[in-house]
Design a protein around this motif. Structure first.
Motif, PDB file in Angstrom:
ATOM      1  N   ILE A 230       2.283   8.909   7.772  1.00  0.00           N
ATOM      2  CA  ILE A 230       3.172   8.621   6.649  1.00  0.00           C
ATOM      3  C   ILE A 230       4.139   9.784   6.429  1.00  0.00           C
ATOM      4  N   GLU A 231       3.609  10.997   6.412  1.00  0.00           N
ATOM      5  CA  GLU A 231       4.454  12.179   6.192  1.00  0.00           C
ATOM      6  C   GLU A 231       5.521  12.298   7.273  1.00  0.00           C
ATOM      7  N   ASN A 232       5.129  12.061   8.518  1.00  0.00           N
ATOM      8  CA  ASN A 232       6.069  12.162   9.624  1.00  0.00           C
ATOM      9  C   ASN A 232       7.176  11.112   9.504  1.00  0.00           C
ATOM     10  N   SER A 233       6.804   9.888   9.133  1.00  0.00           N
ATOM     11  CA  SER A 233       7.789   8.816   8.985  1.00  0.00           C
ATOM     12  C   SER A 233       8.783   9.129   7.874  1.00  0.00           C
ATOM     13  N   VAL A 234       8.260   9.577   6.742  1.00  0.00           N
ATOM     14  CA  VAL A 234       9.135   9.916   5.610  1.00  0.00           C
ATOM     15  C   VAL A 234      10.065  11.072   5.982  1.00  0.00           C
ATOM     16  N   ASP A 235       9.533  12.052   6.712  1.00  0.00           N
ATOM     17  CA  ASP A 235      10.338  13.207   7.115  1.00  0.00           C
ATOM     18  C   ASP A 235      11.462  12.785   8.052  1.00  0.00           C
ATOM     19  N   ILE A 236      11.178  11.860   8.972  1.00  0.00           N
ATOM     20  CA  ILE A 236      12.227  11.362   9.886  1.00  0.00           C
ATOM     21  C   ILE A 236      13.380  10.755   9.096  1.00  0.00           C
ATOM     22  N   ILE A 237      13.051   9.946   8.097  1.00  0.00           N
ATOM     23  CA  ILE A 237      14.091   9.304   7.292  1.00  0.00           C
ATOM     24  C   ILE A 237      14.851  10.351   6.475  1.00  0.00           C
ATOM     25  N   ARG A 238      14.149  11.324   5.932  1.00  0.00           N
ATOM     26  CA  ARG A 238      14.815  12.375   5.156  1.00  0.00           C
ATOM     27  C   ARG A 238      15.809  13.147   6.016  1.00  0.00           C
ATOM     28  N   GLN A 239      15.420  13.430   7.266  1.00  0.00           N
ATOM     29  CA  GLN A 239      16.299  14.175   8.165  1.00  0.00           C
ATOM     30  C   GLN A 239      17.469  13.316   8.637  1.00  0.00           C
ATOM     31  N   THR A 240      17.221  12.018   8.796  1.00  0.00           N
ATOM     32  CA  THR A 240      18.260  11.121   9.316  1.00  0.00           C
ATOM     33  C   THR A 240      19.248  10.710   8.230  1.00  0.00           C
ATOM     34  N   TYR A 241      18.746  10.454   7.034  1.00  0.00           N
ATOM     35  CA  TYR A 241      19.596   9.994   5.924  1.00  0.00           C
ATOM     36  C   TYR A 241      19.602  11.067   4.833  1.00  0.00           C
ATOM     37  N   THR A 242      20.371  12.101   5.068  1.00  0.00           N
ATOM     38  CA  THR A 242      20.407  13.228   4.127  1.00  0.00           C
ATOM     39  C   THR A 242      21.073  12.869   2.805  1.00  0.00           C
ATOM     40  N   SER A 243      21.781  11.762   2.769  1.00  0.00           N
ATOM     41  CA  SER A 243      22.448  11.335   1.533  1.00  0.00           C
ATOM     42  C   SER A 243      21.466  10.722   0.539  1.00  0.00           C
ATOM     43  N   HIS A 244      20.255  10.391   0.988  1.00  0.00           N
ATOM     44  CA  HIS A 244      19.281   9.740   0.107  1.00  0.00           C
ATOM     45  C   HIS A 244      18.062  10.631  -0.111  1.00  0.00           C
ATOM     46  N   GLN A 245      17.457  10.455  -1.265  1.00  0.00           N
ATOM     47  CA  GLN A 245      16.261  11.197  -1.610  1.00  0.00           C
ATOM     48  C   GLN A 245      15.053  10.259  -1.568  1.00  0.00           C
ATOM     49  N   ILE A 246      14.082  10.579  -0.730  1.00  0.00           N
ATOM     50  CA  ILE A 246      12.847   9.795  -0.650  1.00  0.00           C
ATOM     51  C   ILE A 246      11.808  10.458  -1.547  1.00  0.00           C
ATOM     52  N   ILE A 247      11.479   9.804  -2.633  1.00  0.00           N
ATOM     53  CA  ILE A 247      10.514  10.346  -3.591  1.00  0.00           C
ATOM     54  C   ILE A 247       9.143   9.758  -3.268  1.00  0.00           C
ATOM     55  N   LYS A 248       8.291  10.593  -2.664  1.00  0.00           N
ATOM     56  CA  LYS A 248       6.970  10.125  -2.232  1.00  0.00           C
ATOM     57  C   LYS A 248       5.906  10.506  -3.253  1.00  0.00           C
ATOM     58  N   THR A 249       5.038   9.554  -3.548  1.00  0.00           N
ATOM     59  CA  THR A 249       3.915   9.804  -4.453  1.00  0.00           C
ATOM     60  C   THR A 249       2.633   9.270  -3.827  1.00  0.00           C
ATOM     61  N   GLY A 250       1.524   9.916  -4.147  1.00  0.00           N
ATOM     62  CA  GLY A 250       0.213   9.449  -3.712  1.00  0.00           C
ATOM     63  C   GLY A 250      -0.163   9.873  -2.306  1.00  0.00           C
ATOM     64  N   GLN A 251      -1.455   9.787  -2.040  1.00  0.00           N
ATOM     65  CA  GLN A 251      -2.002  10.062  -0.721  1.00  0.00           C
ATOM     66  C   GLN A 251      -3.150   9.112  -0.459  1.00  0.00           C
ATOM     67  N   ALA A 252      -3.369   8.786   0.819  1.00  0.00           N
ATOM     68  CA  ALA A 252      -4.459   7.870   1.157  1.00  0.00           C
ATOM     69  C   ALA A 252      -5.768   8.628   1.322  1.00  0.00           C
ATOM     70  N   GLY A 253      -5.734   9.715   2.112  1.00  0.00           N
ATOM     71  CA  GLY A 253      -6.944  10.501   2.343  1.00  0.00           C
ATOM     72  C   GLY A 253      -8.023   9.765   3.104  1.00  0.00           C
ATOM     73  N   VAL A 254      -7.614   8.786   3.937  1.00  0.00           N
ATOM     74  CA  VAL A 254      -8.590   7.995   4.686  1.00  0.00           C
ATOM     75  C   VAL A 254      -8.104   7.808   6.125  1.00  0.00           C
ATOM     76  N   LYS A 255      -8.998   7.278   6.945  1.00  0.00           N
ATOM     77  CA  LYS A 255      -8.652   6.959   8.320  1.00  0.00           C
ATOM     78  C   LYS A 255      -8.428   5.452   8.461  1.00  0.00           C
ATOM     79  N   VAL A 256      -7.618   5.090   9.446  1.00  0.00           N
ATOM     80  CA  VAL A 256      -7.408   3.681   9.768  1.00  0.00           C
ATOM     81  C   VAL A 256      -7.581   3.501  11.269  1.00  0.00           C
ATOM     82  N   TYR A 257      -7.755   2.251  11.675  1.00  0.00           N
ATOM     83  CA  TYR A 257      -7.862   1.950  13.096  1.00  0.00           C
ATOM     84  C   TYR A 257      -6.664   1.098  13.483  1.00  0.00           C
TER      85      TYR A 257
END
Length: 378
Positions: A230-257
């Motif tokens: 999630i962090e990596n995806s949000v960071d990619i968008i932040r770097q690509t679209y510098t005109s927009h602010q991505i306000i992220k809240t919350g964390q999962a703290g779990v694993k998925v398959y």
């Protein structure tokens, strides 16, 4: 099933005994009115109809049955002990009857006629069903051809748009280089890069849609922590679209398959759509939460144009684009369809909450990995 209609119960009993002896399923009615009610409610292969009855007589019942689209093809055999001259027999055929038997009749002849008419009715019904299937198949193929033509036209237009921009920007780069205007050249190269990225997304969508249709969309599943993805995806968008602010809240703290690249693909699509369809806003809300101990919820909210309620169910279908926005924003209408397929393959849910002019919240869920058995799910 055969329907016997006669106002005399003794006649019904006799006929019923003959037909049931030959394994026919039988229903009965003691009046024309009762017969019409049953014909509209049940399905019959043949009707044996007495001519002389109080209230609605046999001819009137037959005319009514022939007038309903559902029952007009049911064969009718008239039985009569009184109206036996040619005038009444002709009237029987004119009112929709297939045969006219005079009492007393030979039971064996009646059974043969019943078998013949039922077989003909079944063949007619089968032919009608085949014809309906063929009509539906022809219409389906016509619609598929129209959809294909519309898609080719749309895809050609959408692919041509960034290519035209790239051609124009490269010409501007050449002129800037000739004039030794390095800053201008860099600016036009950056714009070229952006158009190439759009073109790359369009081509990837085309390829993924083709793979989904052929069942060849690959998934490299494993167990992993969802938060870094999630962090990596949000960071990619932040770097690509510098005109927009991505306000992220919350964390999962779990694993998925699952396939982390495909999940990242969904997150990137949700975020780029939020930016794309909210041109007058610079803030995108991204929230991660646990709905329960076994399900993660990811929600992307924008303040954009919004989507009417009657269009929301179709958003995740192939090639669908909301008419009100299709002329304003580029795209093939496949991104959300691909996301839906990816999420379904991960046993998750997806959807949207939106109102026109008040933005949209696109969400999806993923099951939390909790044991080794889950890792063998397809």
């Amino acid at each position: 099933m055969i329907l016997i209609v006669d106002d005399k119960s003794e006649n019904i009993i006799a006929l019923k005994r003959i037909l049931e002896k030959h394994k026919f399923e039988v229903d009965t009615a003691l009046s024309g009115e009762e017969a019409l009610k049953k014909v509209l409610k049940n399905n019959y292969d043949l009707i044996i109809l007495d001519v002389q009855m109080p209230g609605l007589d046999g001819f009137e019942v037959a005319e009514s049955i022939s007038g309903y689209s559902k029952t007009k093809d049911i064969p009718i055999i008239f039985l009569s002990a009184v109206n036996v001259n040619k005038q009444f027999i002709s009237k029987g055929y004119a009112s929709g009857g297939r045969d006219y038997l005079v009492k007393p009749f030979d039971p064996d002849v009646l059974v043969l006629k019943v078998k013949t008419f039922i077989k003909l009715y079944e063949q007619t019904t089968a032919l009608q069903n085949m014809q309906q299937v063929l009509v539906e198949e022809i219409e389906f193929r016509k619609q598929a051809e129209r959809t294909k033509d519309e898609f080719i036209t749309m895809a050609s237009h959408e692919l041509k748009t960034p290519l035209t921009s790239i051609k124009g920007y490269m010409q501007m780069v050449e002129r800037s280089v000739d004039r030794d205007l390095k800053d201008d050249a860099k600016k036009y190269l950056e714009r070229t890069r952006q158009q190439l990225e759009k073109l790359n997304i369009l081509i990837d969508d085309l390829l993924d849609t083709s793979k989904i249709a052929s069942g060849k969309l690959e998934f490299k599943n494993r167990v992993y922590d969802i938060d870094p993805i999630i962090e990596n995806s949000v960071d990619i968008i932040r770097q690509t679209y510098t005109s927009h602010q991505i306000i992220k809240t919350g964390q999962a703290g779990v694993k998925v398959y699952g396939d982390q690249i495909r999940i990242e693909q969904v997150i990137l699509n949700y975020l780029t759509n939020a930016i794309k369809y909210s041109p007058n806003s610079t803030e995108i809300l991204f929230d991660v939460s646990l709905l329960s101990s076994d399900e993660i919820l990811i929600n992307v909210t924008d303040s954009g144009i919004g989507i009417p309620k009657d269009k929301q169910e179709q958003l995740f279908t192939k090639f669908y684009r909301v008419e009100e926005s299709s002329n304003r924003f580029q795209g093939l209408g496949m991104g959300l369809y691909i996301c839906a397929e990816i999420i379904k393959r991960h046993h998750g849910r997806y959807g949207v909450d939106s109102e026109p002019g008040r933005g949209s919240s696109f969400y999806f869920t993923l099951p939390v990995y909790d044991n080794k058995e889950q890792a063998v799910k397809p």
